[in-house]
Design a protein around this motif. Structure first.
Motif, short mmCIF file in Angstrom:
data_model
loop_
_atom_site.label_atom_id
_atom_site.label_comp_id
_atom_site.label_asym_id
_atom_site.label_seq_id
_atom_site.Cartn_x
_atom_site.Cartn_y
_atom_site.Cartn_z
N VAL A 80 -63.17 -44.47 -29.04
CA VAL A 80 -63.59 -45.24 -30.21
C VAL A 80 -64.45 -46.41 -29.74
N GLU A 81 -65.66 -46.48 -30.27
CA GLU A 81 -66.55 -47.60 -29.96
C GLU A 81 -66.84 -48.38 -31.23
N LEU A 82 -66.50 -49.65 -31.21
CA LEU A 82 -66.81 -50.56 -32.31
C LEU A 82 -68.00 -51.38 -31.86
N LYS B 112 -54.98 -39.63 -24.07
CA LYS B 112 -55.68 -40.87 -23.72
C LYS B 112 -56.45 -41.39 -24.93
N ILE B 113 -56.53 -42.72 -24.99
CA ILE B 113 -57.35 -43.37 -26.01
C ILE B 113 -58.16 -44.45 -25.32
N ALA B 114 -59.48 -44.41 -25.51
CA ALA B 114 -60.37 -45.45 -24.98
C ALA B 114 -60.94 -46.23 -26.15
N ILE B 115 -60.77 -47.53 -26.11
CA ILE B 115 -61.32 -48.42 -27.13
C ILE B 115 -62.43 -49.23 -26.48
N VAL B 116 -63.63 -49.13 -27.01
CA VAL B 116 -64.79 -49.82 -26.45
C VAL B 116 -65.29 -50.82 -27.48
N THR B 117 -65.18 -52.10 -27.14
CA THR B 117 -65.59 -53.16 -28.07
C THR B 117 -65.69 -54.48 -27.32
N ASP B 118 -66.50 -55.36 -27.85
CA ASP B 118 -66.56 -56.72 -27.30
C ASP B 118 -65.66 -57.68 -28.08
N SER B 119 -64.95 -57.16 -29.07
CA SER B 119 -64.04 -57.98 -29.87
C SER B 119 -62.73 -58.21 -29.10
N ALA B 120 -62.57 -59.42 -28.59
CA ALA B 120 -61.35 -59.76 -27.84
C ALA B 120 -60.11 -59.62 -28.71
N ILE B 121 -60.23 -59.96 -29.98
CA ILE B 121 -59.08 -59.84 -30.88
C ILE B 121 -58.65 -58.38 -31.00
N LEU C 250 -46.05 -47.27 -26.30
CA LEU C 250 -46.47 -45.88 -26.49
C LEU C 250 -46.52 -45.14 -25.16
N ASP C 251 -46.21 -43.86 -25.20
CA ASP C 251 -46.32 -43.03 -24.02
C ASP C 251 -47.69 -42.34 -24.03
N VAL C 252 -48.73 -43.16 -24.21
CA VAL C 252 -50.11 -42.69 -24.27
C VAL C 252 -50.91 -43.63 -23.37
N GLU C 253 -51.83 -43.06 -22.60
CA GLU C 253 -52.70 -43.91 -21.79
C GLU C 253 -53.77 -44.51 -22.70
N VAL C 254 -53.75 -45.82 -22.82
CA VAL C 254 -54.73 -46.51 -23.65
C VAL C 254 -55.41 -47.57 -22.80
N ARG C 255 -56.74 -47.55 -22.81
CA ARG C 255 -57.49 -48.58 -22.09
C ARG C 255 -58.57 -49.14 -23.00
N THR C 256 -58.81 -50.42 -22.84
CA THR C 256 -59.90 -51.06 -23.57
C THR C 256 -61.03 -51.36 -22.60
N PHE C 257 -62.24 -51.26 -23.10
CA PHE C 257 -63.44 -51.47 -22.31
C PHE C 257 -64.39 -52.36 -23.09
N ASP C 258 -65.15 -53.18 -22.39
CA ASP C 258 -66.24 -53.92 -23.02
C ASP C 258 -67.39 -52.96 -23.28
N LEU C 259 -68.26 -53.30 -24.22
CA LEU C 259 -69.38 -52.43 -24.56
C LEU C 259 -70.25 -52.11 -23.34
N LYS C 260 -70.42 -53.07 -22.45
CA LYS C 260 -71.25 -52.83 -21.27
C LYS C 260 -70.64 -51.78 -20.35
N ASP C 261 -69.36 -51.48 -20.53
CA ASP C 261 -68.66 -50.51 -19.68
C ASP C 261 -68.42 -49.18 -20.39
N ARG C 262 -69.22 -48.87 -21.42
CA ARG C 262 -69.00 -47.65 -22.19
C ARG C 262 -69.11 -46.38 -21.34
N LEU C 263 -70.01 -46.36 -20.35
CA LEU C 263 -70.12 -45.16 -19.50
C LEU C 263 -68.86 -44.94 -18.69
#
Length: 117
Positions: free
Chosen positions: A46-48, A75-84, A96-109
């Motif tokens: 998911v990219e916001l 797995k769930i990848a959240i890509v956003t620059d929104s710190a909140i 959750l027993d799910v791998e979830v990582r957040t990424f900044d927009l610059k790290d979308r690749l």
């Protein structure tokens, strides 16, 4: 607007270029449900986009959906620059027993590579 794409058969990508409201979340849940009709377990990207926000109602509804369907996510990848948004995701996924990582927009690749495995 909501754009979707497939990275691999079991991976769905979602790009959101408007604020994430309850209505937009319903569209996202619909796209995820369609993928779950085909695959038992999926990865979600998911990219916001920049300067987009999530409403509190949509945030809580999204968390509820994740918890209700956790057994279907690998797995769930959240890509956003929104710190909140990133902090809310990280906090809500502690149990959750799910791998979830957040990424900044610059790290979308990096996020795309991680979610595709």
């Amino acid at each position: 607007m909501l754009a979707t794409f497939d990275l691999a058969g079991h991976v769905i990508g979602l790009i959101i270029d408007k604020d994430l409201t309850d209505e937009m979340l319903q569209k996202i849940i619909g796209e995820i449900q369609e993928k779950l009709d085909v695959y038992e377990k999926i990865n979600v990207f998911v990219e916001l986009e920049k300067d987009r926000h999530i409403t509190l109602k949509a945030l809580f509804k999204g968390i509820k959906f994740k918890y209700s369907n956790a057994e279907n996510f690998d797995k769930i990848a959240i890509v956003t620059d929104s710190a909140i948004f990133q902090n809310a995701v990280n906090l809500s996924d502690t149990f959750l027993d799910v791998e979830v990582r957040t990424f900044d927009l610059k790290d979308r690749l990096e996020a795309i590579q991680w979610i595709s495995l």
